[in-house]
Design an enzyme around this catalytic site. Structure first.
Site, PDB file in Angstrom:
ATOM      1  N   GLN A 199      30.944  13.723   2.183  1.00  0.00           N
ATOM      2  CA  GLN A 199      31.048  14.446   0.974  1.00  0.00           C
ATOM      3  C   GLN A 199      29.747  14.352   0.287  1.00  0.00           C
ATOM      4  OE1 GLN A 199      35.002  14.762  -0.751  1.00  0.00           O
ATOM      5  NE2 GLN A 199      33.795  14.860  -3.014  1.00  0.00           N
ATOM      6  N   SER A 200      29.257  13.168   0.225  1.00  0.00           N
ATOM      7  CA  SER A 200      27.947  12.848  -0.595  1.00  0.00           C
ATOM      8  C   SER A 200      26.886  13.742   0.233  1.00  0.00           C
ATOM      9  CB  SER A 200      27.750  11.270  -0.618  1.00  0.00           C
ATOM     10  OG  SER A 200      26.374  10.768  -1.078  1.00  0.00           O
ATOM     11  N   GLU A 201      26.903  13.531   1.410  1.00  0.00           N
ATOM     12  CA  GLU A 201      25.618  14.413   1.974  1.00  0.00           C
ATOM     13  C   GLU A 201      25.829  15.904   1.851  1.00  0.00           C
ATOM     14  OE1 GLU A 201      25.378  10.929   5.700  1.00  0.00           O
ATOM     15  OE2 GLU A 201      26.674  12.841   5.856  1.00  0.00           O
ATOM     16  N   ASP A 267      30.495   7.876  12.774  1.00  0.00           N
ATOM     17  CA  ASP A 267      30.404   7.670  14.376  1.00  0.00           C
ATOM     18  C   ASP A 267      31.608   8.069  14.974  1.00  0.00           C
ATOM     19  OD1 ASP A 267      27.711   6.995  13.570  1.00  0.00           O
ATOM     20  OD2 ASP A 267      28.277   4.721  13.636  1.00  0.00           O
TER      21      ASP A 267
END
Length: 481
Positions: A199-201, A267
């Site tokens: 969400q941050s990216e 990952d």
């Protein structure tokens, strides 16, 4: 279930890291400075970054070709040793550059509490000759792959040149590409089929608010337009949101669990999605399964993997929440989720008026053909048309309750027609099961199920057992009294 998947080969290209953990206990503060004193108990090292993605995919059952850059140093040796212990990971694509420092992240922990992280990295512009070797290794890996992952940790391996070569080679080979992105602008990933930002990216790349589902969806749309593919947003405890480039949206809820450590969770997500796609499953199924995998891995300390057995058990546990007796519309929704969990859905039908050993044998045999069993019951009106006005002996609700109580039955639906054809067409099971007293061409709905790759199975029945024979015996006994 996922146990039945045949996983393919995944090519993983990106930034390699070595994650080290120094753990111990803290019982006092240093007299030299106001810092805790750690009594060291253990020092471990595990693959991180793209190497952790490779380990996750291999643990699930994929064959993996890993491409990345390492230095000529001790950290590289430790990374190779850790990866070499996994026979399904091909590390011949690791490029060595003496001018490069193998990136190492050392976390110091007291119990489960991280005290400090120490990073060893000296990122420099990669020499042209090294970039060419990376491109050659990537092209070789892609040529034999079913899915490609670009694991971008913004450490310098996935340059514009390397990305362009990956996308072009994948396109030539018809191989889908998934990118776990770190760039502030996703246009660099044009040519990828799917990106998996957290969400941050997503917020950084779109400069948009992300306070609720609607805002997440709008931002995912903008992100999709930046590079032209699908967007899977990982949202921590809120699960994931899949935005497909045609505008379709899927929200996958996370399994409730206590979050301890999110290191490497991304990952696990990208590795699981790629693994499921390599098994020729659809994207929605891959997302649902990846959501379960992520909820498992965050409960583990540090960079970790999820085994096939762990994931299968979690998926089975999630599917237990479905009710036994449901409407046709409700059944369709449940079956869609079952399929997204990788389940093989079996269908059988009958009146099941008085459940006897012959019925139980049929149900057990049918259940053995897959992961989830649907039993379709003739309604009271349907039974009367087939058996006469004196039948059924039990009404449809009573029959459905008894059938739903059987251990092997996962769902009961009631149909009002003379045959279950319309129900089969609505539910689209993977397998239709009938007794061996039928021939395959006589099985209602069999041709329809086979038309989309399903199958018809005929199972042995217990001879001399039927509701009609039981009724006759009861009538005879009452006459003799």
């Amino acid at each position: 279930m996922i146990d039945n998947f045949t996983f393919g080969r995944v090519a993983i290209i990106g930034d390699l890291l070595l994650d080290c953990y120094i753990s111990g206990s803290v019982s006092r503060i240093s007299p030299e400075a106001p810092v805790p004193v750690l009594l060291r108990a253990n020092h471990t090292a595990v693959p991180g970054g793209a190497a952790n993605v490779a380990l996750n995919a291999a643990t699930l059952g994929c064959s993996v070709t890993l491409v990345g850059l390492v230095g000529d140093d001790e950290s590289a040796n430790r990374l190779r040793a850790a990866l070499g212990a996994q026979p399904d990971i091909d590390i011949s694509g690791l490029v060595v550059d003496p001018a490069w420092t193998t990136i190492t992240k050392t976390r110091v922990l007291s119990g489960r509490q991280q005290i400090v992280r120490i990073d060893e990295e000296q990122i420099e512009t990669i020499a042209a000759s090294t970039r060419r070797r990376l491109v050659a290794a990537a092209q070789s890996a892609i040529s034999g792959a079913d899915v490609v992952i670009c694991s971008d940790y913004a450490k310098g391996v996935l340059t514009d040149e390397v990305l362009a070569a990956i996308f072009e080679t994948a396109k030539q080979n018809g191989v889908p590409v998934i990118v776990d992105p770190k760039r502030r602008d996703f246009t660099a990933y044009r040519g990828a089929d799917l990106i998996t930002p957290n969400q941050s990216e997503l917020g950084v790349a779109t400069n948009m608010p992300l306070r609720d589902d609607a805002e997440i969806e709008r931002a995912a749309h903008v992100a999709s337009e930046q590079f032209g593919g699908h967007v899977l947003v990982t949202r921590s405890e809120k699960g994931m949101t899949l935005f497909r480039r045609d505008g379709r949206i899927t929200h996958a809820e996370v399994r409730k669990s206590e979050v301890y450590d999110v290191s490497g969770a991304g990952d696990t997500v990208v590795a699981t999605v790629a693994s499921v796609l390599s098994a020729k499953q659809d994207l929605e199924t891959a997302v649902v399964i990846a959501t379960s995998a992520a909820s498992i891995v965050v409960g583990k300390l540090g960079t970790a993997t999820v085994s096939r057995a762990e994931l299968s058990a979690a998926l089975i546990d999630e599917m237990k929440k479905d009710g036994a007796i449901v409407s046709l519309e409700g059944a369709r929704a449940i079956i869609e989720q079952w399929h997204h969990h990788g389940a093989r859905v079996v269908f059988t039908n009958g009146c099941f008026d008085l459940v006897h050993p012959g019925h139980v044998a049929l149900i057990q045999a049918a259940a053995s053909q897959g992961d989830k069993l649907i039993v379709a019951l003739n309604s009271d009106a349907s039974v009367r048309r087939l058996k006469g006005e004196k039948r059924p002996l039990q009404d449809e609700r009573a029959r459905a309750t008894v059938m739903g109580a059987l251990r092997d039955v996962d769902m009961v639906v009631i149909f009002d027609e003379d045959t279950p054809l319309e129900t089969i067409q609505a539910l689209r099971p993977d397998v239709v099961v009938k007794g061996a007293d039928y021939q395959e061409h006589q099985v209602v709905g069999g041709d329809f199920v086979k038309s989309y790759g399903g199958s018809v199975v005929l199972v042995d029945i217990v001879s001399g057992r039927s509701t009609t024979s039981i009724v006759r015996k009861m009538q005879t006994a009452s006459t003799l009294v």
